[in-house]
Design a protein around this motif. Structure first.
Motif, mmCIF file in Angstrom:
data_model
loop_
_atom_site.group_PDB
_atom_site.id
_atom_site.type_symbol
_atom_site.label_atom_id
_atom_site.label_comp_id
_atom_site.label_asym_id
_atom_site.label_seq_id
_atom_site.Cartn_x
_atom_site.Cartn_y
_atom_site.Cartn_z
ATOM 1 N N TYR A 1 41.398 50.329 35.279
ATOM 2 C CA TYR A 1 41.980 50.245 36.619
ATOM 3 C C TYR A 1 43.294 50.829 36.891
ATOM 4 O O TYR A 1 44.223 50.069 36.772
ATOM 5 C CB TYR A 1 41.840 48.829 37.532
ATOM 6 N N THR B 1 46.383 50.286 39.661
ATOM 7 C CA THR B 1 46.986 48.943 39.748
ATOM 8 C C THR B 1 47.967 48.399 38.544
ATOM 9 O O THR B 1 47.780 47.369 38.269
ATOM 10 C CB THR B 1 46.061 47.996 40.213
ATOM 11 N N TRP C 1 47.860 47.801 32.509
ATOM 12 C CA TRP C 1 46.885 48.113 33.257
ATOM 13 C C TRP C 1 45.626 47.105 32.942
ATOM 14 O O TRP C 1 45.552 46.726 31.985
ATOM 15 C CB TRP C 1 46.304 49.413 33.168
ATOM 16 N N LEU C 2 45.010 46.803 34.073
ATOM 17 C CA LEU C 2 43.988 45.792 33.665
ATOM 18 C C LEU C 2 42.604 46.759 33.401
ATOM 19 O O LEU C 2 42.528 47.999 33.869
ATOM 20 C CB LEU C 2 43.611 45.283 35.119
ATOM 21 N N LYS D 1 47.721 37.601 38.689
ATOM 22 C CA LYS D 1 47.727 38.612 39.697
ATOM 23 C C LYS D 1 46.498 39.660 39.180
ATOM 24 O O LYS D 1 45.774 39.929 40.334
ATOM 25 C CB LYS D 1 49.016 39.490 39.460
ATOM 26 N N PHE D 2 46.187 39.756 37.866
ATOM 27 C CA PHE D 2 45.034 40.652 37.550
ATOM 28 C C PHE D 2 43.659 39.849 37.971
ATOM 29 O O PHE D 2 42.901 40.373 38.443
ATOM 30 C CB PHE D 2 45.210 40.837 36.288
ATOM 31 N N HIS D 3 43.772 38.378 37.840
ATOM 32 C CA HIS D 3 42.699 37.779 38.083
ATOM 33 C C HIS D 3 42.307 37.798 39.731
ATOM 34 O O HIS D 3 41.135 38.012 40.030
ATOM 35 C CB HIS D 3 42.841 36.237 37.701
ATOM 36 N N GLU D 4 43.251 37.783 40.469
ATOM 37 C CA GLU D 4 43.075 37.783 41.863
ATOM 38 C C GLU D 4 42.646 39.098 42.065
ATOM 39 O O GLU D 4 41.709 39.221 43.282
ATOM 40 C CB GLU D 4 44.434 37.591 42.474
ATOM 41 N N MET D 5 42.942 40.269 41.555
ATOM 42 C CA MET D 5 42.650 41.570 41.529
ATOM 43 C C MET D 5 41.045 41.752 41.511
ATOM 44 O O MET D 5 40.142 42.239 42.027
ATOM 45 C CB MET D 5 43.208 42.612 40.915
ATOM 46 N N ILE D 6 40.681 41.278 40.264
ATOM 47 C CA ILE D 6 39.133 40.846 39.864
ATOM 48 C C ILE D 6 38.225 40.288 41.054
ATOM 49 O O ILE D 6 37.392 40.770 41.401
ATOM 50 C CB ILE D 6 39.014 40.212 38.540
ATOM 51 N N GLU E 1 39.081 39.915 44.089
ATOM 52 C CA GLU E 1 38.926 40.769 45.173
ATOM 53 C C GLU E 1 38.017 42.070 45.022
ATOM 54 O O GLU E 1 37.137 42.378 46.098
ATOM 55 C CB GLU E 1 40.341 41.381 45.435
ATOM 56 N N MET E 2 37.993 42.570 43.841
ATOM 57 C CA MET E 2 37.042 43.799 43.518
ATOM 58 C C MET E 2 35.453 43.109 43.599
ATOM 59 O O MET E 2 34.721 43.593 44.268
ATOM 60 C CB MET E 2 37.354 44.282 42.337
#
Length: 148
Positions: free
Chosen positions: A67, A70, A88-89, A131-136, A138-139
């Motif tokens: 990703y 982000t 990066w994630l 933060k990365f967990h929240e992005m996952i 949301e995806m």
């Protein structure tokens, strides 16, 4: 001179669970972290992240869904000197593909979010995992898994 590093926060989906890869350093305070390393002269941050992940965990770009849009940046001091680390994630495409440790690490763990945060210990690293967990999550809302 500013100490600059970059790497990937690697995750996998296994049995419906999101897990993060952490590796224990074989030097210094034997800390746990995601694969990362120093940016070499003439190298950009993203290239460094790819190189270091291959060297430290055995995964190359084809093993990962990255990703790129982000990245998160951590700023902290090491022995009184400022350090910047860009992460990066990246998702492991085959969740069963084993990592191959370099001599820079003595062991690895795939851990769920809370266990990963506890393992890394450092507050800024814990916030980054959140933060990365929240992005996952949301995806996942935008394109839910088709499996039952």
């Amino acid at each position: 001179m500013l100490n600059r590093s970059s790497g990937f926060v690697l995750f996998r989906r296994l049995c419906g669970q999101i897990e993060y890869l952490l590796m224990k350093a074989s030097y210094g305070d034997f800390h746990w972290s995601s694969p990362k390393g120093h940016v070499d002269p003439g190298e950009d941050d993203f290239t460094t992240a790819l190189r270091e992940t291959k060297e430290e965990a055995g995964y190359d770009e084809s093993d990962l869904k990255i990703y790129r849009d982000t990245p998160l940046t951590l700023n902290y001091n090491v022995k009184g000197k400022p350090k910047v680390v860009i992460y990066w994630l990246a998702e492991l495409r085959d969740p069963n593909k084993a990592a191959i440790l370099s001599e820079e690490h003595t062991e690895l763990k795939w851990l769920a979010k809370e266990a990963a945060k506890e393992c890394v210990g450092f507050k800024d690293n814990q916030v980054m995992i959140d933060k990365f967990h929240e992005m996952i999550l949301e995806m996942d809302k935008k394109s839910p898994c088709p499996c039952p």
